[in-house]
Design a protein around this motif. Structure first.
Motif, mmCIF file in Angstrom:
data_model
loop_
_atom_site.group_PDB
_atom_site.id
_atom_site.type_symbol
_atom_site.label_atom_id
_atom_site.label_comp_id
_atom_site.label_asym_id
_atom_site.label_seq_id
_atom_site.Cartn_x
_atom_site.Cartn_y
_atom_site.Cartn_z
ATOM 1 N N THR A 1 47.340 30.654 43.155
ATOM 2 C CA THR A 1 46.523 32.252 43.316
ATOM 3 C C THR A 1 45.816 32.951 44.145
ATOM 4 O O THR A 1 45.842 33.588 44.798
ATOM 5 C CB THR A 1 45.577 32.097 41.887
ATOM 6 N N SER A 2 46.357 31.450 45.165
ATOM 7 C CA SER A 2 45.325 32.097 46.173
ATOM 8 C C SER A 2 43.532 32.387 46.515
ATOM 9 O O SER A 2 42.977 33.397 47.151
ATOM 10 C CB SER A 2 46.088 33.328 47.858
ATOM 11 N N TRP A 3 43.257 31.652 45.596
ATOM 12 C CA TRP A 3 41.728 32.427 45.109
ATOM 13 C C TRP A 3 41.054 30.957 44.486
ATOM 14 O O TRP A 3 41.214 30.233 44.220
ATOM 15 C CB TRP A 3 42.151 32.695 43.923
ATOM 16 N N MET A 4 39.439 31.294 45.549
ATOM 17 C CA MET A 4 38.729 29.462 45.068
ATOM 18 C C MET A 4 37.464 30.664 44.710
ATOM 19 O O MET A 4 37.358 31.908 44.377
ATOM 20 C CB MET A 4 38.427 30.171 46.860
ATOM 21 N N PRO A 5 37.123 30.394 43.916
ATOM 22 C CA PRO A 5 35.844 30.235 42.270
ATOM 23 C C PRO A 5 34.536 30.346 43.719
ATOM 24 O O PRO A 5 34.614 29.463 45.386
ATOM 25 C CB PRO A 5 35.462 29.352 41.992
ATOM 26 N N ARG A 6 33.848 30.845 44.126
ATOM 27 C CA ARG A 6 32.684 31.184 44.500
ATOM 28 C C ARG A 6 31.681 30.816 44.304
ATOM 29 O O ARG A 6 31.085 30.141 43.220
ATOM 30 C CB ARG A 6 31.718 32.739 44.904
ATOM 31 N N GLY A 7 30.876 30.128 45.254
ATOM 32 C CA GLY A 7 29.387 28.589 44.135
ATOM 33 C C GLY A 7 29.746 27.687 44.306
ATOM 34 O O GLY A 7 29.245 26.764 44.160
ATOM 35 N N HIS B 1 40.278 33.854 53.659
ATOM 36 C CA HIS B 1 39.807 33.951 53.263
ATOM 37 C C HIS B 1 38.828 34.869 52.470
ATOM 38 O O HIS B 1 38.269 35.489 52.703
ATOM 39 C CB HIS B 1 41.414 34.753 52.575
ATOM 40 N N HIS B 2 39.062 33.192 51.572
ATOM 41 C CA HIS B 2 37.761 33.218 50.461
ATOM 42 C C HIS B 2 36.437 34.074 51.475
ATOM 43 O O HIS B 2 35.175 34.518 50.918
ATOM 44 C CB HIS B 2 37.247 32.018 50.011
ATOM 45 N N HIS B 3 36.033 33.488 52.388
ATOM 46 C CA HIS B 3 34.895 33.445 53.816
ATOM 47 C C HIS B 3 34.677 35.150 54.182
ATOM 48 O O HIS B 3 33.684 35.390 54.147
ATOM 49 C CB HIS B 3 35.043 32.790 54.572
ATOM 50 N N ILE B 4 36.074 35.593 54.338
ATOM 51 C CA ILE B 4 36.405 37.063 54.555
ATOM 52 C C ILE B 4 36.319 38.216 54.010
ATOM 53 O O ILE B 4 35.192 38.911 53.724
ATOM 54 C CB ILE B 4 37.911 36.907 55.356
#
Length: 157
Positions: free
Chosen positions: A71-77, A142-145
């Protein structure tokens, strides 16, 4: 023509001018921290890949790996980064990050020249081959951007 990872690298550099903004409702860490952490990953992974040995390749399967890589998605925290890629809060300033940017630029560009059997070892995902590693680096950066964008947006609100 620049590859997507190089474009992301350039994006990280543009946030350096924002200083050490912090938006606690977005992240406990500020702009400099997120840039430095991202650069530490982009700097260290190609070196890890260069030192990898094909016989040590040990992939793992997990639901989290499947979700993130597909999904190219990372959960935050939720993630816990290894200590060697965590910035030292006392050393975060524009000049030290600029030095890391210069070093990292060459590392990012060196990935394409690495052997196809080069891999990285991820603490949760096991071994990621060259193609998966590049994909993971793009997802992580991308997650950090996205976090950087939200910090800037919330600090101006």
């Amino acid at each position: 023509m620049k590859n997507p990872l190089q474009k992301q690298f350039d994006q990280l550099e543009t946030y350096l001018e924002k200083g050490n903004l912090v938006a606690p409702n977005v992240s406990a860490k500020g702009i400099y921290w997120h840039i430095d952490h991202s650069l530490r990953i982009l700097e260290g992974v190609p070196e890890m890949m260069r030192q990898s040995k094909p016989e040590d390749f040990k992939p793992k399967s997990s639901l989290l790996k499947f979700v993130i890589m597909n999904t190219s998605w990372m959960p935050r925290g939720k993630g816990k980064a290894p200590k060697d890629v965590l910035p030292d809060e006392g050393e975060l300033d524009k000049d030290s990050i600029k030095v890391r940017l210069d070093r990292t630029f060459h590392q990012v560009n060196s990935i394409r020249d690495l052997d196809e059997k080069a891999f990285m070892r991820h603490p949760l995902f096991g071994s990621l081959d060259k193609k998966e590693t590049i994909k993971f680096l793009k997802i992580h950066t991308h997650h950090h951007i996205k976090i950087l964008k939200d910090i800037v947006k919330k600090s101006n609100a």
